[in-house]
Enzyme design. Sequence first.
Site, mmCIF file in Angstrom:
data_model
loop_
_atom_site.group_PDB
_atom_site.id
_atom_site.type_symbol
_atom_site.label_atom_id
_atom_site.label_comp_id
_atom_site.label_asym_id
_atom_site.label_seq_id
_atom_site.Cartn_x
_atom_site.Cartn_y
_atom_site.Cartn_z
ATOM 1 N N ARG A 175 0.864 -1.202 -0.112
ATOM 2 C CA ARG A 175 0.016 0.015 -0.060
ATOM 3 C C ARG A 175 0.979 1.306 -0.047
ATOM 4 O O ARG A 175 0.317 2.136 -0.482
ATOM 5 C CB ARG A 175 -0.911 -0.029 1.002
ATOM 6 N N LYS B 286 -21.699 -15.248 -0.837
ATOM 7 C CA LYS B 286 -23.334 -15.092 -0.816
ATOM 8 C C LYS B 286 -23.741 -14.247 -1.875
ATOM 9 O O LYS B 286 -23.332 -13.364 -2.334
ATOM 10 C CB LYS B 286 -23.519 -14.344 0.428
ATOM 11 N N GLY C 51 -9.778 -7.495 -2.606
ATOM 12 C CA GLY C 51 -10.124 -8.293 -1.513
ATOM 13 C C GLY C 51 -9.751 -9.869 -2.061
ATOM 14 O O GLY C 51 -8.483 -10.011 -2.362
ATOM 15 N N GLY D 9 -14.064 -2.990 -1.532
ATOM 16 C CA GLY D 9 -15.274 -2.232 -1.336
ATOM 17 C C GLY D 9 -15.480 -1.249 -2.478
ATOM 18 O O GLY D 9 -16.612 -1.204 -3.079
HETATM 19 P P1 AMP Z 1 -16.965 -12.725 -0.508
HETATM 20 O O1 AMP Z 1 -16.385 -11.881 0.560
HETATM 21 O O2 AMP Z 1 -18.370 -12.833 -0.682
HETATM 22 O O3 AMP Z 1 -16.287 -12.430 -2.006
HETATM 23 O O4 AMP Z 1 -16.486 -14.282 -0.189
HETATM 24 C C1 AMP Z 1 -15.263 -14.776 -0.188
HETATM 25 C C2 AMP Z 1 -15.612 -16.021 0.317
HETATM 26 O O5 AMP Z 1 -16.242 -16.907 -0.094
HETATM 27 C C3 AMP Z 1 -14.123 -16.732 0.663
HETATM 28 O O6 AMP Z 1 -13.464 -16.730 1.963
HETATM 29 C C4 AMP Z 1 -14.234 -18.082 0.108
HETATM 30 O O7 AMP Z 1 -13.891 -19.224 1.096
HETATM 31 C C5 AMP Z 1 -15.707 -18.248 0.233
HETATM 32 N N1 AMP Z 1 -16.417 -19.286 -0.746
HETATM 33 C C6 AMP Z 1 -16.097 -19.658 -1.975
HETATM 34 N N2 AMP Z 1 -16.703 -20.801 -2.480
HETATM 35 C C7 AMP Z 1 -17.503 -21.113 -1.424
HETATM 36 C C8 AMP Z 1 -18.373 -22.250 -1.095
HETATM 37 N N3 AMP Z 1 -18.582 -22.959 -2.317
HETATM 38 N N4 AMP Z 1 -18.785 -22.556 0.204
HETATM 39 C C9 AMP Z 1 -18.396 -21.638 1.013
HETATM 40 N N5 AMP Z 1 -17.694 -20.581 0.940
HETATM 41 C C10 AMP Z 1 -17.245 -20.389 -0.098
#
Ligand code: AMP
Length: 396
Positions: free
Chosen positions: A39, A200, A353, A376
Site C-alpha cells: 500500500r 453469498k 479483496g 469495497g
Molecule cells: P466474498 O467475501 O463474498 O467475496 O466471499 C469470499 C469467501 O467466499 C471466501 O472466503 C471463500 O472461502 C468463500 N467461498 C467460496 N466458495 C465457497 C463455497 N462453495 N462455500 C462456502 N464458502 C465459499
Amino acid sequence: MAKKSIKDLQKKDLEGKKVLMRADFNVPLDGTTITDDSRITETLPSIKYLISNGAKLILVSHLGRPKNGPTPEFSMAPVAKRLTEILKQEVKLAPDCIGDKVKTLVNGMKNGDVLLLENVRFYKEEEKNDPEFAKKLASLADIYVNDAFGTAHRAHASTEGVTHTLPAYAGLLIEKELTYFGKALSEPKRPFVAIIGGSKVSSKIEVLKSMLDKVDTLLIGGGMSYTFYKALGYNVGKSICEVDYIETAKEIMSLAKEKNVELLLPTDILVADDFSADAKTKVVDFKAIPDGWEGLDIGPKSIETYVNVIKKAGTVIWNGPVGVFEIDQFAKGTFAIAKALADGKAISIIGGGDSAAAIKKAGLVDKIDHISTGGGASLELLEGKILPGISALLDK
Ligand code: AMP
C-alpha cells in the site's frame, strides 16, 4: 466524467505549494513491523511526482480502527519509518493531524519535504465527515490530492470534507483505477466477461444486476452458486444456500435471458463431507449433490468451460473466488481462473479483496493488467455507484 489528476498540475502549479495527499497506508502490522508494504509502494508514483515538482507534501491516512482516540498501537510511526527508507529522505511524523503543532511543522517545510500526519481516525470526526474538522485539516494546505482508492467509497473528512475548501485532484493510483474500470465499463473490448464468485448472493445482488447490463457472459462461482441451483429446483446438500434469496436468483437468471447475456453456472462440483482440509471429497454433477455433502469448489468440467470462455474474452472482470481457496484442496478452481486470466490475451481486471489475495497466492500479480487496491470501492464501482471521494474531485 473524467477527473483532474496531478498530471494536470505542472511545476509552476506545485512549486512551494503545500499539498495534502490522502493515501491508504492502512498496512498490515505485526507489532510495529509492516508485513506487507504494497500500500505504501503503490503511492510512490504520486509522491515522487509531487516532490520532484517542488511541492511540500503532507500525507494523511488512517491505520486500523482506533476506537478511543490516540493509541500507540495505531500510530503511523512504522509508516513514517518505512517511507523514510524507501524515499531515502526523512519523512517526519507529526504528533497529530490538526492543530498548532502540526501547523508549525508545516510552516517549517521546504520544497520537496514530506510530512506524515498522525492517524486521522484518532478523531471520530473523520468518519463523521465533520465540517469543522475537515476545515482544520484542509487549512494545512493549498491543494488536495486523493490517492486512497480503498476509502474513496466513504464520505469522510479526509476523503470528501476537505474538498469543500481545497481544489481537489486525483493521485496517479486513483487515476489508474478510474482508467481501467472506466474503460472496461463504458467501452470494453468484447467479448466482455465477468466472473462473480464469493460466498453469498445477498452481498453481490447489485453487482450481478449491474454486470447484466454490460457483459456478454457472466460466470458464476463460489458459495452463491447453490442458491441458484436451489432456484432451479435442485438439492444442494449441506452447501451454503440463502433460501431468502432464491427469488433474487430466479430474477437474475430471467434478467440474463431478457438481456441476452450468457449466464453460466458450474456444471460439476467438488463436494466434501466436511468443511476442513482433511475432508473426504468427490466430484459430482450439479444436479446430484448428495445429502450430507457440501460444494466447496467448481469441478474439472466447469474449470475447462470457464477457462475456455476466458481464453476467448476481450475483457475480463473478476470479483470473488469460485471456491474456498483458503483451503488447498478447494483452491483448484480459483487458481485455474487466476492462471487463465494471467495466460489469456484479455484485459484482466481484478476487484480487490479475496480475488486479489488469490492472484497473490498464485504468484501471478505481474501478469494481470489491473489489480484493484480497493475491495469495497471496486465493488461499488462495478455496481454503478458514484464514489463520494471521487465525485468530489475536480472535473476535467
Ligand atoms: P466474498 O467475501 O463474498 O467475496 O466471499 C469470499 C469467501 O467466499 C471466501 O472466503 C471463500 O472461502 C468463500 N467461498 C467460496 N466458495 C465457497 C463455497 N462453495 N462455500 C462456502 N464458502 C465459499
